[in-house]
Motif scaffolding. Sequence first.
Motif, PDB file in Angstrom:
ATOM      1  N   LYS A 179       0.798  -1.210   0.147  1.00 16.16           N
ATOM      2  CA  LYS A 179       0.038   0.507   0.264  1.00 16.16           C
ATOM      3  C   LYS A 179       0.390   1.024   0.229  1.00 16.16           C
ATOM      4  CE  LYS A 179      -3.681   2.440   2.285  1.00 16.16           C
ATOM      5  NZ  LYS A 179      -4.766   2.192   3.471  1.00 16.16           N
ATOM      6  N   TYR A 198       2.025   3.063  -3.136  1.00 17.35           N
ATOM      7  CA  TYR A 198       0.825   3.928  -4.023  1.00 17.35           C
ATOM      8  C   TYR A 198       0.395   5.148  -3.465  1.00 17.35           C
ATOM      9  CZ  TYR A 198      -0.750  -0.339  -5.969  1.00 17.35           C
ATOM     10  OH  TYR A 198      -0.261  -1.449  -7.534  1.00 17.35           O
ATOM     11  N   HIS A 205      -3.457   8.430  -3.898  1.00 24.70           N
ATOM     12  CA  HIS A 205      -4.472   8.373  -4.200  1.00 24.70           C
ATOM     13  C   HIS A 205      -4.261   9.541  -5.008  1.00 24.70           C
ATOM     14  CE1 HIS A 205      -7.991   7.194  -4.433  1.00 24.70           C
ATOM     15  NE2 HIS A 205      -8.479   7.796  -3.288  1.00 24.70           N
ATOM     16  N   GLU A 206      -3.679  10.106  -5.872  1.00 23.96           N
ATOM     17  CA  GLU A 206      -3.483  11.881  -6.385  1.00 23.96           C
ATOM     18  C   GLU A 206      -2.871  11.369  -7.718  1.00 23.96           C
ATOM     19  OE1 GLU A 206      -0.349  13.442  -4.452  1.00 23.96           O
ATOM     20  OE2 GLU A 206      -1.550  13.870  -2.933  1.00 23.96           O
ATOM     21  N   GLU A 260      -9.026  11.396  -7.115  1.00 23.02           N
ATOM     22  CA  GLU A 260      -9.235  10.986  -5.832  1.00 23.02           C
ATOM     23  C   GLU A 260      -9.384   9.667  -6.582  1.00 23.02           C
ATOM     24  OE1 GLU A 260     -12.856  11.530  -2.985  1.00 23.02           O
ATOM     25  OE2 GLU A 260     -14.271  11.676  -4.949  1.00 23.02           O
ATOM     26  N   LEU A 286      -5.699   5.220  -9.551  1.00 21.98           N
ATOM     27  CA  LEU A 286      -4.118   5.228  -7.783  1.00 21.98           C
ATOM     28  C   LEU A 286      -2.837   5.026  -8.725  1.00 21.98           C
ATOM     29  CD1 LEU A 286      -3.509   3.165  -5.090  1.00 21.98           C
ATOM     30  CD2 LEU A 286      -3.839   1.150  -6.548  1.00 21.98           C
ATOM     31  N   GLN A 306      -7.330   4.735 -13.188  1.00 28.08           N
ATOM     32  CA  GLN A 306      -8.274   5.731 -12.517  1.00 28.08           C
ATOM     33  C   GLN A 306      -9.625   5.034 -13.491  1.00 28.08           C
ATOM     34  OE1 GLN A 306      -7.488   9.509 -13.660  1.00 28.08           O
ATOM     35  NE2 GLN A 306      -9.220  10.463 -13.151  1.00 28.08           N
ATOM     36  N   TYR A 345      -6.388  -2.139  -7.135  1.00 30.31           N
ATOM     37  CA  TYR A 345      -7.546  -0.330  -7.254  1.00 30.31           C
ATOM     38  C   TYR A 345      -8.888  -1.180  -5.607  1.00 30.31           C
ATOM     39  CZ  TYR A 345      -9.999   2.906  -9.351  1.00 30.31           C
ATOM     40  OH  TYR A 345     -11.017   3.902  -8.564  1.00 30.31           O
ATOM     41  N   TYR A 386      -7.168  -0.918  -1.740  1.00 30.29           N
ATOM     42  CA  TYR A 386      -7.282   0.120  -1.897  1.00 30.29           C
ATOM     43  C   TYR A 386      -8.625   0.928  -1.519  1.00 30.29           C
ATOM     44  CZ  TYR A 386      -4.414   5.096  -1.475  1.00 30.29           C
ATOM     45  OH  TYR A 386      -3.838   6.181  -1.078  1.00 30.29           O
ATOM     46  N   LEU A 387      -9.344   1.230  -2.110  1.00 31.54           N
ATOM     47  CA  LEU A 387     -10.281   1.993  -2.030  1.00 31.54           C
ATOM     48  C   LEU A 387     -11.816   0.979  -1.459  1.00 31.54           C
ATOM     49  CD1 LEU A 387     -10.183   3.651  -5.954  1.00 31.54           C
ATOM     50  CD2 LEU A 387      -9.916   4.571  -3.264  1.00 31.54           C
ATOM     51  N   ASN A 391     -13.687   3.095   1.305  1.00 32.82           N
ATOM     52  CA  ASN A 391     -14.062   4.385   1.042  1.00 32.82           C
ATOM     53  C   ASN A 391     -15.524   4.209   1.313  1.00 32.82           C
ATOM     54  OD1 ASN A 391     -15.589   5.814  -1.951  1.00 32.82           O
ATOM     55  ND2 ASN A 391     -13.722   6.810  -1.377  1.00 32.82           N
TER      56      ASN A 391
END
Length: 417
Positions: free
Chosen positions: A56, A59, A61-62, A65, A68, A76, A117, A120-121, A124
Amino acid sequence: MTLQDVKDKFKELYTRNWLEVVDEHEDEIFFQSRGGLAIKASSVDIRSYLDFETRKANYIHEPFETCLCSKDHYEQMITSGNRYGSFLNMRRGQKITFGTPETDSFYVEISEASLDYKNYLRFNEYFLLRTLDRIRMNGARGRADQDRDIGFYLYAPLTIKVFGLSETSPEKLAEKSLEIIEGCLFNVSYLKGIALVLEEEFPHRQPIGDDFKYEDHDFGSELPLPRSSVNRDVARFYQRGMVVEDSINQFLSYYQVLEFYFLSVSDEELYRKLTTIYNDPGFKSSPKYLDKVIQSTLNHKRESDETEMLRLVIAKHVSEDDLIEFISAYEDHLDEKLFSKKRKMFGEFTEIRLTSGHAIGNVSKRVKLIRNALVHSSDRYNRNENFVPTRQAELEIRKEVPLVKFLAEKVIISTAE
């Protein structure tokens, strides 16, 4: 992060919405919904997330949002640019590639989001709600309780990925990848007739103006007959603004209602000035008085730019008190000083002062500024910024639509005969 840490995280975050823990084993957690639906976080899913945690830190997050990015991976989220047009209709496992992985130094792929991906999210807010929605809608069909796994229902949007590039920093890779991706999206549009959009933000539940009603006319199924005749051509512009989904076309359709009266209102102002000269009892057909006629006409041409014409139309047909009241009510609805707080738009500062003598002029400048930005892709004279059609920019324009719609309605009513 340990296995137990991952289990604790799963239990904490999944039980915030709809699920509760009913049992757990060494590397499995069993949940149940309030409606009695059983689902588990399997050993494979939990250990997959544990494995991801070791990567993690690579990576970021830019710059958006929805993306990745690492030094050698960019991904994206993409969606359809046309809600009524064709999309890719891709099933799990299908993909579209740009370039050849075996021979090209890099290639691009559109496919389901990668496992990194998704992990990571995973927690969210938007991803979590979409995952739970998928469980609610599909979880009860076709799978036995012991086989129903959160990992299977994990929200997996389509993403566009760049493979084979490597840079010294994630930021540099993102810059290079985005340039390549824009070309790939154009190729999809050109060669397959499909418009895809790079999402820069996840959808947020916030008021954007669509649901705002300033005057709630509740007539039920019985409506009053018209008391006057509206201009049919102007009404068509208004109707088009009502039916189109695109916020840009909405804004421009309502603006065309106002624009329809530019020349007539501007000419009325010139007639008023000339009438004042001719009605002077001392008027004679001498150079002194004829020069006044000529000068008034020339001054009118110089002063009658479109912003001034728009101001004249609004001033003639819209009550400034009503306009101020509308803006105040709309800002209360948005819980935001969208108009009355000074802000920069398209290279210019704009602010609507909600006081008599200022509101109409300020509104005219703002509406005309937005119209020019939407219509012109470049400003060769003032070098101002112009509108670039991203999803976020279109949401901002959508907030502006109710104001120009209100103006159009007042003008149509005022000009009815």
